[in-house]
Design a protein around this motif. Sequence first.
Motif, PDB file in Angstrom:
ATOM      1  N   LEU A 126       0.877  -1.164   0.000  1.00 49.28           N
ATOM      2  CA  LEU A 126       0.000   0.000   0.000  1.00 49.28           C
ATOM      3  C   LEU A 126       0.921   1.223   0.000  1.00 49.28           C
ATOM      4  O   LEU A 126       1.536   1.560   1.019  1.00 49.28           O
ATOM      5  N   LYS A 127       1.045   1.859  -1.134  1.00 53.59           N
ATOM      6  CA  LYS A 127       2.040   2.913  -1.324  1.00 53.59           C
ATOM      7  C   LYS A 127       1.726   4.155  -0.488  1.00 53.59           C
ATOM      8  O   LYS A 127       0.580   4.593  -0.415  1.00 53.59           O
ATOM      9  N   GLY A 128       2.789   4.698   0.126  1.00 54.51           N
ATOM     10  CA  GLY A 128       2.670   5.966   0.837  1.00 54.51           C
ATOM     11  C   GLY A 128       1.982   5.896   2.177  1.00 54.51           C
ATOM     12  O   GLY A 128       1.665   6.946   2.761  1.00 54.51           O
ATOM     13  N   LYS A 129       1.764   4.696   2.721  1.00 51.51           N
ATOM     14  CA  LYS A 129       1.067   4.566   4.003  1.00 51.51           C
ATOM     15  C   LYS A 129       2.013   4.103   5.119  1.00 51.51           C
ATOM     16  O   LYS A 129       1.568   3.575   6.132  1.00 51.51           O
ATOM     17  N   GLY A 130       3.313   4.361   4.921  1.00 55.83           N
ATOM     18  CA  GLY A 130       4.284   4.012   5.951  1.00 55.83           C
ATOM     19  C   GLY A 130       4.619   5.206   6.823  1.00 55.83           C
ATOM     20  O   GLY A 130       3.777   6.065   7.097  1.00 55.83           O
ATOM     21  N   MET A 131       5.881   5.313   7.226  1.00 54.96           N
ATOM     22  CA  MET A 131       6.338   6.387   8.104  1.00 54.96           C
ATOM     23  C   MET A 131       6.900   7.538   7.274  1.00 54.96           C
ATOM     24  O   MET A 131       7.507   7.321   6.224  1.00 54.96           O
ATOM     25  N   PRO A 132       6.720   8.762   7.755  1.00 53.70           N
ATOM     26  CA  PRO A 132       7.364   9.884   7.059  1.00 53.70           C
ATOM     27  C   PRO A 132       8.877   9.820   7.244  1.00 53.70           C
ATOM     28  O   PRO A 132       9.363   9.314   8.252  1.00 53.70           O
ATOM     29  N   LYS A 133       9.607  10.299   6.256  1.00 57.83           N
ATOM     30  CA  LYS A 133      11.067  10.338   6.352  1.00 57.83           C
ATOM     31  C   LYS A 133      11.464  11.656   6.993  1.00 57.83           C
ATOM     32  O   LYS A 133      11.187  12.721   6.452  1.00 57.83           O
ATOM     33  N   VAL A 134      12.082  11.565   8.165  1.00 61.40           N
ATOM     34  CA  VAL A 134      12.371  12.761   8.961  1.00 61.40           C
ATOM     35  C   VAL A 134      13.268  13.716   8.187  1.00 61.40           C
ATOM     36  O   VAL A 134      14.213  13.318   7.511  1.00 61.40           O
ATOM     37  N   ASN A 135      12.914  15.006   8.273  1.00 63.37           N
ATOM     38  CA  ASN A 135      13.663  16.081   7.617  1.00 63.37           C
ATOM     39  C   ASN A 135      13.747  15.919   6.100  1.00 63.37           C
ATOM     40  O   ASN A 135      14.684  16.407   5.462  1.00 63.37           O
TER      41      ASN A 135
END
Length: 378
Positions: free
Chosen positions: A313-322
Amino acid sequence: MEDLYEVLGVPRDATQADIKKAYRKLVHQYHPDSHPGDKDVEEKFKKINAAYSVLNDPEKRARYDQFGTTGPNQDPFGGMGGMDLGDLFGDIFSQAFGGGFAGSSRRQANANAPRRGDDIEMIVNVTLLEAMKGVTRDINVMKWETCQHCEGTGAKPGTKPETCSRCHGQGQVQQKQQTLFGQFVSVSTCPDCHGTGKIIKEKCDECKGRGQVRKKHKLEVKIPAGVERNMRLRIPGAGESGVNGGSPGDLYLIIDVEVNPEFERDGADLHTSLLLTYPQAVLGTEAELKTLDGTVEKITVPAGTSQGQVLKLKGKGMPKVNSARNATGDLYAHVFIEVPTKLTDKQRDLIKQLADEMKAPVSENKAGFTDWLKNLIK
């Protein structure tokens, strides 16, 4: 004098990573905030920090390994005076190879010069969801600050510190030695004023002559979205107060992300399980998948999906910090096919019909799907 390696509980050949890991564990265990009023814990905490300050510095560690000493006071815990072998050897080499012999001396530091405050490290626990969204957290920091009662002098109000008569305010004394190379001068901390350059005859009742008192400070810190375990966040100026007008140190927050029972993290990606019935796996379907933030997303299950297959499921993981582009990881669903343990009579009949319909030769040493179905309904 205690062995520094024993204080941190690491072998003498420990790597820098091993030393840092042991230090963080001990800081978490013996932090005075967790044991208010316990003098033994405070003393242990001081020794842990003193040991780490030496073993985490390659140059100091090498000196300690070779000579058993680390700095001007020799004893890393601050208990012994005397000659500093490190300074003595430094004098010998500098004079033998670059500066003459008799009468040579080392440049002395100003005991009253401004000194930057120490940095502070703290562990902050966050949930995986808080790591995903970011969170604002109130934390309490115990640190030294200037004593208001004596205005930082350490002396009883109405009195003031006197210049040390032994070192004349320099905080260091010289000692001459005659060697095969000639006369050399070594520099060590003044034993009378302990390097401060001042003598306090009447100490402040509040700070006991230190010039600083330990107080609790409440800070509001913002933990950004996407933080990972063991990531260090720097809060400038939130460390210990400086000395003699020096700048304060920094506060470093070490992030510890709690384990989530439903989601496993791999960098910016998340992994979870997706339970399907046999008909859903065979025929394909639009299944519902719960994400970390609690929303339910539709995920396409292709016909013929097998046990252990992974769907994305694309784009439903963790944000990449900074991340400059606000990049986000993906959510991976690992398929598990549900095997029913209880069947109605109608379900049993249907599975029997399917088993008969799917009869096929079974290769040697390999059970076929028909056998699996027949075993299921026995």
